[in-house]
Design a protein around this motif. Structure first.
Motif, PDB file in Angstrom:
ATOM      1  N   ARG A  12       0.823  -1.199   0.285  1.00 13.66           N
ATOM      2  CA  ARG A  12       0.162  -0.029  -0.028  1.00 13.66           C
ATOM      3  C   ARG A  12       0.885   1.248   0.022  1.00 13.66           C
ATOM      4  O   ARG A  12       1.993   1.194   0.551  1.00 13.66           O
ATOM      5  CB  ARG A  12      -0.882  -0.077   1.244  1.00 13.66           C
ATOM      6  N   GLU A  43       1.468   4.327   1.897  1.00 12.38           N
ATOM      7  CA  GLU A  43       1.341   4.801   3.094  1.00 12.38           C
ATOM      8  C   GLU A  43       2.559   5.761   3.471  1.00 12.38           C
ATOM      9  O   GLU A  43       3.648   5.506   3.272  1.00 12.38           O
ATOM     10  CB  GLU A  43       1.109   3.544   4.049  1.00 12.38           C
ATOM     11  N   GLN A  89      -5.385   8.954   4.070  1.00 11.49           N
ATOM     12  CA  GLN A  89      -5.721   7.910   3.298  1.00 11.49           C
ATOM     13  C   GLN A  89      -7.252   7.673   3.074  1.00 11.49           C
ATOM     14  O   GLN A  89      -7.894   7.977   4.122  1.00 11.49           O
ATOM     15  CB  GLN A  89      -5.366   6.521   3.649  1.00 11.49           C
ATOM     16  N   VAL A 116      -9.997   5.587   2.277  1.00 13.86           N
ATOM     17  CA  VAL A 116     -10.295   4.014   2.176  1.00 13.86           C
ATOM     18  C   VAL A 116     -11.817   3.625   1.931  1.00 13.86           C
ATOM     19  O   VAL A 116     -12.820   4.298   2.379  1.00 13.86           O
ATOM     20  CB  VAL A 116     -10.000   3.545   3.719  1.00 13.86           C
ATOM     21  N   SER A 146      -5.766   9.024   8.943  1.00 16.99           N
ATOM     22  CA  SER A 146      -4.373   9.218   8.991  1.00 16.99           C
ATOM     23  C   SER A 146      -3.649   9.000  10.326  1.00 16.99           C
ATOM     24  O   SER A 146      -4.255   8.517  11.212  1.00 16.99           O
ATOM     25  CB  SER A 146      -4.203  10.967   8.859  1.00 16.99           C
ATOM     26  N   SER A 167      -7.420   1.622  -0.782  1.00 12.19           N
ATOM     27  CA  SER A 167      -7.090   2.962  -0.162  1.00 12.19           C
ATOM     28  C   SER A 167      -6.325   3.730  -1.323  1.00 12.19           C
ATOM     29  O   SER A 167      -5.520   3.189  -2.267  1.00 12.19           O
ATOM     30  CB  SER A 167      -6.069   2.671   1.006  1.00 12.19           C
ATOM     31  N   SER A 168      -6.409   4.927  -1.163  1.00  6.58           N
ATOM     32  CA  SER A 168      -5.773   5.924  -2.027  1.00  6.58           C
ATOM     33  C   SER A 168      -5.224   6.942  -1.041  1.00  6.58           C
ATOM     34  O   SER A 168      -5.828   7.587  -0.275  1.00  6.58           O
ATOM     35  CB  SER A 168      -6.801   6.669  -3.003  1.00  6.58           C
ATOM     36  N   LEU A 169      -3.722   7.324  -1.265  1.00  8.83           N
ATOM     37  CA  LEU A 169      -3.139   8.515  -0.545  1.00  8.83           C
ATOM     38  C   LEU A 169      -3.885   9.796  -1.021  1.00  8.83           C
ATOM     39  O   LEU A 169      -4.062  10.176  -2.298  1.00  8.83           O
ATOM     40  CB  LEU A 169      -1.929   8.420  -0.858  1.00  8.83           C
ATOM     41  N   GLU A 189      -5.621   2.524  -6.653  1.00 12.20           N
ATOM     42  CA  GLU A 189      -4.894   2.627  -5.330  1.00 12.20           C
ATOM     43  C   GLU A 189      -3.528   3.584  -5.508  1.00 12.20           C
ATOM     44  O   GLU A 189      -2.605   3.192  -4.867  1.00 12.20           O
ATOM     45  CB  GLU A 189      -4.636   1.295  -4.709  1.00 12.20           C
ATOM     46  N   ALA A 240      -1.813   7.831  -5.799  1.00  9.46           N
ATOM     47  CA  ALA A 240      -2.054   8.848  -4.689  1.00  9.46           C
ATOM     48  C   ALA A 240      -2.461  10.226  -5.630  1.00  9.46           C
ATOM     49  O   ALA A 240      -2.234  10.536  -6.454  1.00  9.46           O
ATOM     50  CB  ALA A 240      -0.794   9.239  -4.420  1.00  9.46           C
TER      51      ALA A 240
END
Length: 237
Positions: free
Chosen positions: A6, A8, A14, A16, A66, A105-107, A197, A199
């Protein structure tokens, strides 16, 4: 092919989402939703994770989280998810998995995109035609952001608190932001980055993520790359 780790980074939020298997319902009534919030709050407190926004839909959840340490968001969601499934299965007389694989999840670039993602999350029930206005839906962070509730699950993100000098001003600014026209391209962009997934943010933010983690952060182009001839030109060009 093994899955990529992931994306992170400490302190970087993030976005989610986690869905029910085969898109089945993960909440059958309000007691289920209350229990999910309890186990999520307990797990996030235990692992030092902040919840900045949430919405509990019928068959999936959206969260903006976060943490100051890498890896603890996954630990918190694993703990909460396992506790919730055990209680759900016992209460409803079922067995087996409830979640559709691991969460996605995506930053999120805090400076430019965190407010957009929070708005995206809180407008989910409106896009799903469940309610006419986001504050008509009970199970989201919108009520805390509008100043009509103070949810102990929620830690307002610094970019929300920077909207005004006090919480009343933040609530008023958030009301205007929620009611501003929503660009369909913005929704599509958030969804695309979640699907891959990656950024979500400006190129400078993505470059920072790639340098820090050694992983691609921007969207992959759709479709397969063109075949290359021995001389380096693309087939069919």
């Amino acid at each position: 092919m093994p899955r990529q780790p992931r994306l992170e980074l400490p302190g970087v939020p993030q976005h989610v989402t986690q869905r029910g298997v085969n898109r089945c319902a993960i909440f059958l009534d309000d007691e289920d939703r209350h229990h999910y919030r309890r186990v999520l709050r307990e797990a996030c407190r235990r692992h030092g994770v902040c919840v900045h926004a949430f919405v509990l839909m019928d068959n999936h959840v959206h969260l903006l989280l976060s943490a100051v340490q890498r890896g603890v968001i996954s630990q918190a969601l694993r703990r909460a998810g396992q506790a919730y499934v055990q209680a759900f299965n016992l209460r409803h007389g079922r067995c087996g998995t409830l979640w559709q694989g691991r969460f996605k999840s995506s930053l999120v670039d805090s400076d430019a995109y965190a407010l957009r993602v929070i708005r995206y999350i809180e407008l989910n029930p409106v896009r799903a035609a469940m309610v006419e206005r986001p504050d008509h839906y009970r199970w989201s962070s919108v009520h805390t952001h509008l100043g009509t509730a103070q949810d102990p699950l929620l830690t307002p993100h610094p970019v929300y608190l920077a909207l005004a000098a006090d919480r009343a001003g933040c609530a008023a600014a958030w009301h205007r932001w929620l009611n501003a026209p929503l660009d369909p391209e913005e929704v599509a962009r958030i969804r695309a980055y979640m699907a891959q997934e990656r950024a979500l943010g400006e190129p400078r933010f993505q470059a920072m993520v790639e340098k820090a983690l050694g992983q691609p952060a921007s969207l992959r182009p759709r479709g397969r790359p063109p075949l290359r001839r021995p001389n380096g030109s693309a087939a069919g060009s």
